[in-house]
Scaffold this motif. Structure first.
Motif, short mmCIF file in Angstrom:
data_model
loop_
_atom_site.label_atom_id
_atom_site.label_comp_id
_atom_site.label_asym_id
_atom_site.label_seq_id
_atom_site.Cartn_x
_atom_site.Cartn_y
_atom_site.Cartn_z
N GLY A 82 0.81 -1.21 0.00
CA GLY A 82 0.00 0.00 0.00
C GLY A 82 0.84 1.26 0.00
N SER A 83 1.70 1.40 1.00
CA SER A 83 2.51 2.61 1.14
C SER A 83 3.78 2.58 0.30
CB SER A 83 2.89 2.81 2.61
OG SER A 83 3.77 1.78 3.04
N GLY A 84 4.22 1.39 -0.07
CA GLY A 84 5.50 1.25 -0.76
C GLY A 84 6.69 1.21 0.16
N LEU A 212 11.79 -6.12 -8.93
CA LEU A 212 10.70 -7.08 -9.05
C LEU A 212 9.57 -6.77 -8.08
CD1 LEU A 212 12.75 -10.36 -9.49
CD2 LEU A 212 11.45 -9.14 -11.25
N ALA A 213 9.90 -6.26 -6.89
CA ALA A 213 8.86 -5.83 -5.97
C ALA A 213 8.10 -4.63 -6.53
CB ALA A 213 9.47 -5.49 -4.61
N VAL A 214 8.82 -3.72 -7.19
CA VAL A 214 8.17 -2.58 -7.84
C VAL A 214 7.18 -3.07 -8.89
CG1 VAL A 214 8.56 -0.64 -9.42
CG2 VAL A 214 10.02 -0.93 -7.42
N PHE A 215 7.59 -4.05 -9.72
CA PHE A 215 6.71 -4.58 -10.76
C PHE A 215 5.50 -5.28 -10.15
CE2 PHE A 215 10.90 -5.30 -13.25
CZ PHE A 215 10.97 -3.95 -13.55
N GLY A 216 5.74 -6.10 -9.13
CA GLY A 216 4.64 -6.81 -8.51
C GLY A 216 3.62 -5.87 -7.89
N ARG A 217 4.12 -4.86 -7.19
CA ARG A 217 3.22 -3.88 -6.57
C ARG A 217 2.41 -3.14 -7.62
NH1 ARG A 217 4.81 1.97 -4.44
NH2 ARG A 217 2.95 2.47 -3.21
N ALA A 218 3.08 -2.72 -8.70
CA ALA A 218 2.37 -2.00 -9.77
C ALA A 218 1.32 -2.90 -10.41
CB ALA A 218 3.37 -1.51 -10.81
N THR A 289 -1.44 -5.45 2.95
CA THR A 289 -0.89 -6.27 1.87
C THR A 289 0.62 -6.09 1.82
OG1 THR A 289 -2.92 -6.07 0.57
CG2 THR A 289 -0.94 -6.77 -0.60
N LEU A 290 1.33 -7.20 1.82
CA LEU A 290 2.78 -7.19 1.71
C LEU A 290 3.20 -7.79 0.39
CD1 LEU A 290 3.93 -8.42 5.26
CD2 LEU A 290 3.62 -6.07 4.46
N VAL A 291 4.29 -7.32 -0.14
CA VAL A 291 4.92 -7.90 -1.32
C VAL A 291 6.33 -8.31 -0.94
CG1 VAL A 291 5.68 -5.65 -2.21
CG2 VAL A 291 5.48 -7.58 -3.77
N VAL A 292 6.73 -9.50 -1.38
CA VAL A 292 8.04 -10.03 -1.04
C VAL A 292 8.72 -10.56 -2.30
CG1 VAL A 292 7.10 -12.31 -0.48
CG2 VAL A 292 9.30 -11.65 0.48
N THR A 293 10.02 -10.35 -2.38
CA THR A 293 10.82 -10.93 -3.47
C THR A 293 11.91 -11.81 -2.86
OG1 THR A 293 10.52 -8.89 -4.75
CG2 THR A 293 12.19 -10.42 -5.52
N VAL A 294 12.09 -12.98 -3.45
CA VAL A 294 13.16 -13.89 -3.03
C VAL A 294 13.89 -14.35 -4.29
CG1 VAL A 294 13.74 -16.06 -1.87
CG2 VAL A 294 11.83 -14.67 -1.03
N MET A 295 15.21 -14.16 -4.32
CA MET A 295 15.99 -14.51 -5.51
C MET A 295 17.10 -15.49 -5.17
SD MET A 295 16.21 -10.88 -7.58
CE MET A 295 16.45 -11.72 -9.15
N ASN A 296 16.98 -16.68 -5.73
CA ASN A 296 18.02 -17.69 -5.76
C ASN A 296 18.48 -18.15 -4.37
OD1 ASN A 296 19.90 -19.51 -6.68
ND2 ASN A 296 21.07 -18.02 -7.88
N PRO A 297 17.62 -18.84 -3.60
CA PRO A 297 18.09 -19.45 -2.35
C PRO A 297 19.24 -20.42 -2.61
CG PRO A 297 15.69 -19.46 -2.46
CD PRO A 297 16.18 -19.04 -3.82
N GLN A 298 20.17 -20.48 -1.67
CA GLN A 298 21.38 -21.27 -1.85
C GLN A 298 21.32 -22.63 -1.18
OE1 GLN A 298 24.22 -19.84 -3.85
NE2 GLN A 298 22.20 -19.04 -4.38
N VAL A 299 20.33 -22.84 -0.33
CA VAL A 299 20.18 -24.14 0.32
C VAL A 299 18.70 -24.52 0.31
CG1 VAL A 299 22.17 -23.76 1.84
CG2 VAL A 299 19.89 -23.12 2.63
N GLY A 300 18.44 -25.82 0.51
CA GLY A 300 17.07 -26.25 0.71
C GLY A 300 16.35 -26.80 -0.50
N GLY A 301 16.99 -26.86 -1.65
CA GLY A 301 16.34 -27.46 -2.82
C GLY A 301 15.42 -26.50 -3.56
N GLY A 327 13.46 2.20 3.27
CA GLY A 327 13.41 2.76 1.93
C GLY A 327 12.00 2.71 1.41
N SER A 328 11.83 3.03 0.14
CA SER A 328 10.51 3.07 -0.48
C SER A 328 10.58 2.53 -1.90
CB SER A 328 9.97 4.51 -0.50
OG SER A 328 8.81 4.60 -1.31
N LEU A 329 9.53 1.82 -2.31
CA LEU A 329 9.44 1.35 -3.69
C LEU A 329 9.17 2.50 -4.65
CD1 LEU A 329 7.45 -2.00 -3.29
CD2 LEU A 329 9.92 -1.65 -3.41
N ASP A 330 8.87 3.67 -4.12
CA ASP A 330 8.73 4.87 -4.94
C ASP A 330 10.00 5.72 -4.92
OD1 ASP A 330 6.00 4.44 -5.67
OD2 ASP A 330 5.38 5.11 -3.68
N GLY A 331 11.02 5.26 -4.22
CA GLY A 331 12.19 6.09 -3.95
C GLY A 331 13.00 6.47 -5.16
N LEU A 332 12.93 5.67 -6.23
CA LEU A 332 13.72 5.95 -7.43
C LEU A 332 12.84 6.29 -8.63
CD1 LEU A 332 16.39 3.12 -7.14
CD2 LEU A 332 16.60 5.50 -6.45
#
Length: 389
Positions: A82-84, A212-218, A289-301, A327-332
């Protein structure tokens, strides 16, 4: 001792300096100084965008706030959709291959121009360049599809064949690349470099947890995008009769032993051998509402991306109101109405997490005042040295 200037000139210099400092004073402070005005309410200062460029986990907890979970992803971020406001992040701007999570940007760019009810008959040349080993939904040459069916193929099956057809309908492959790049810049997603709109492994193609969080939120602001990304099952046209397709986001469907996340809205997952597993997801709980990004975990399959996203979402909901934003998803995002897109970070000065709250306008005004003072002093000193006539 003052050298090279008269006493009167020095007094003028001080006056001009004071004028410059006053010009630098935030407008909120000036407004609150009038007699009878109530004191301005306390506010949480938003740190500068550069805080998210620092290495390691960034979080600003209050006393008693839950600890951020330890996850193995190379990069991750949790934000309020919501707020970014970014609640916490690690390596938020690290440039990494996005895999099919880049389809979020593709949808943001192409979806608004193609009505879901529009029908299209697929041509051979629209499918000839689909990358080897791509995920496919089963689009076939000569068949007629509704655009809505093709978008189900994109969001549920991550079908690169559907992306190629939609890109062709939207003006062509390279034109789509260019439009996606422009869209990313307009949203302040400055880490993303688009080469292949479907997210296929291609040299030079990168994005970041922040972007990616910016894209998902938009995307959640577009009703069609939000509906497609939250769809768990659909039917896809085939020879004779439609066949079922299921969303590959296990956090949404609960397949393969991954428990579905309560309140999950969806968005997009991805995988390539180069990118590893990637995910941008959103969930809603208690009006938040929360948005989360996870990129390339190194353990756990292969399913660790879902479990790490689950941990970060749980933390984000528990930490609501108990952390200050980093920070903010609107910051840049580019300034609206400006002829040239200028990221906020490019105009920022001072320490990376400057909490002063001074506006850009005030800074410019103050510097202008100081500059004018310097010019006046220079002219005055020159005048004092000039011969009298």
């Amino acid at each position: 001792m003052i050298t090279g200037l008269s006493y009167r000139t020095a007094v003028s210099a001080c006056s001009l300096c004071v004028a410059g400092v006053l010009a630098l004073t935030p407008a909120t402070a000036a407004a609150g100084s009038r007699a009878g005005d109530p004191a301005p309410p306390p506010r949480v200062a938003m740190p500068g965008p550069s805080l998210l460029y620092r290495e390691g986990t960034q979080v600003r907890p209050h006393r008693g706030a839950p600890e951020v979970p330890e996850v193995s992803a190379l990069s991750w971020l949790v934000a309020d959709a919501g707020s970014g406001e970014v609640l916490a992040a690690s390596e938020a701007h690290r440039k990494l291959p996005p895999a099919s999570t880049l389809k979020t940007l593709f949808a943001l760019t192409v979806l608004p121009a193609l009505p879901g009810g529009l029908q299209h008959t697929v041509r051979y040349e629209e499918l000839e360049d689909v990358g080897e080993g791509s995920s496919l939904v089963g689009v076939e040459e000569g068949h007629t599809y509704q655009v809505a069916d093709l978008w189900h193929g994109v969001f549920l099956s991550s079908g690169n064949d559907a992306v190629h057809v939609l890109a062709s309908m939207g003006g062509g492959w390279q034109a789509t690349v260019d439009r996606m790049q422009a869209k990313a810049r307009s949203l302040g997603a400055l880490d993303t470099h688009v080469v292949s709109p479907d997210g296929y492994d291609t040299p030079g193609q990168v994005s970041s947890a922040y972007d990616l969080a910016v894209f998902g939120r938009a995307g959640l602001h577009n009703p069609d995008f939000a509906r497609y990304c939250a769809t768990a099952e659909a039917s896809f046209p085939g020879d004779g009769s439609p066949y079922p397709i299921e969303n590959t986001n296990r956090l949404l469907t609960g397949e393969d032993g991954v428990a579905p996340y309560p309140g999950l809205i969806g968005i997009k997952n991805g995988y390539t051998s180069n990118a590893g597993n990637t995910l941008v997801a959103a969930a809603r709980r208690g009006g938040r509402t929360l948005v989360v990004t996870v990129m390339n975990p190194q353990v756990g399959g292969g399913f660790a991306v879902y479990e790490e996203a689950r941990e970060l979402l749980d933390w984000g909901f528990a930490a609501a109101g108990r952390v200050d934003p980093v920070g903010s998803l609107d910051g840049l995002r580019a300034k609206s109405g400006s002829a040239t897109a200028v990221p906020v970070a490019a105009a920022a000065s001072g320490s990376p997490d400057d909490d002063s709250g001074w506006s850009g306008t005030a800074v410019v005004a103050g510097l202008s005042g100081l500059g004018a003072g310097a010019v006046a002093l220079r002219l005055r000193a020159k005048g004092n040295r000039a011969p009298r006539g």
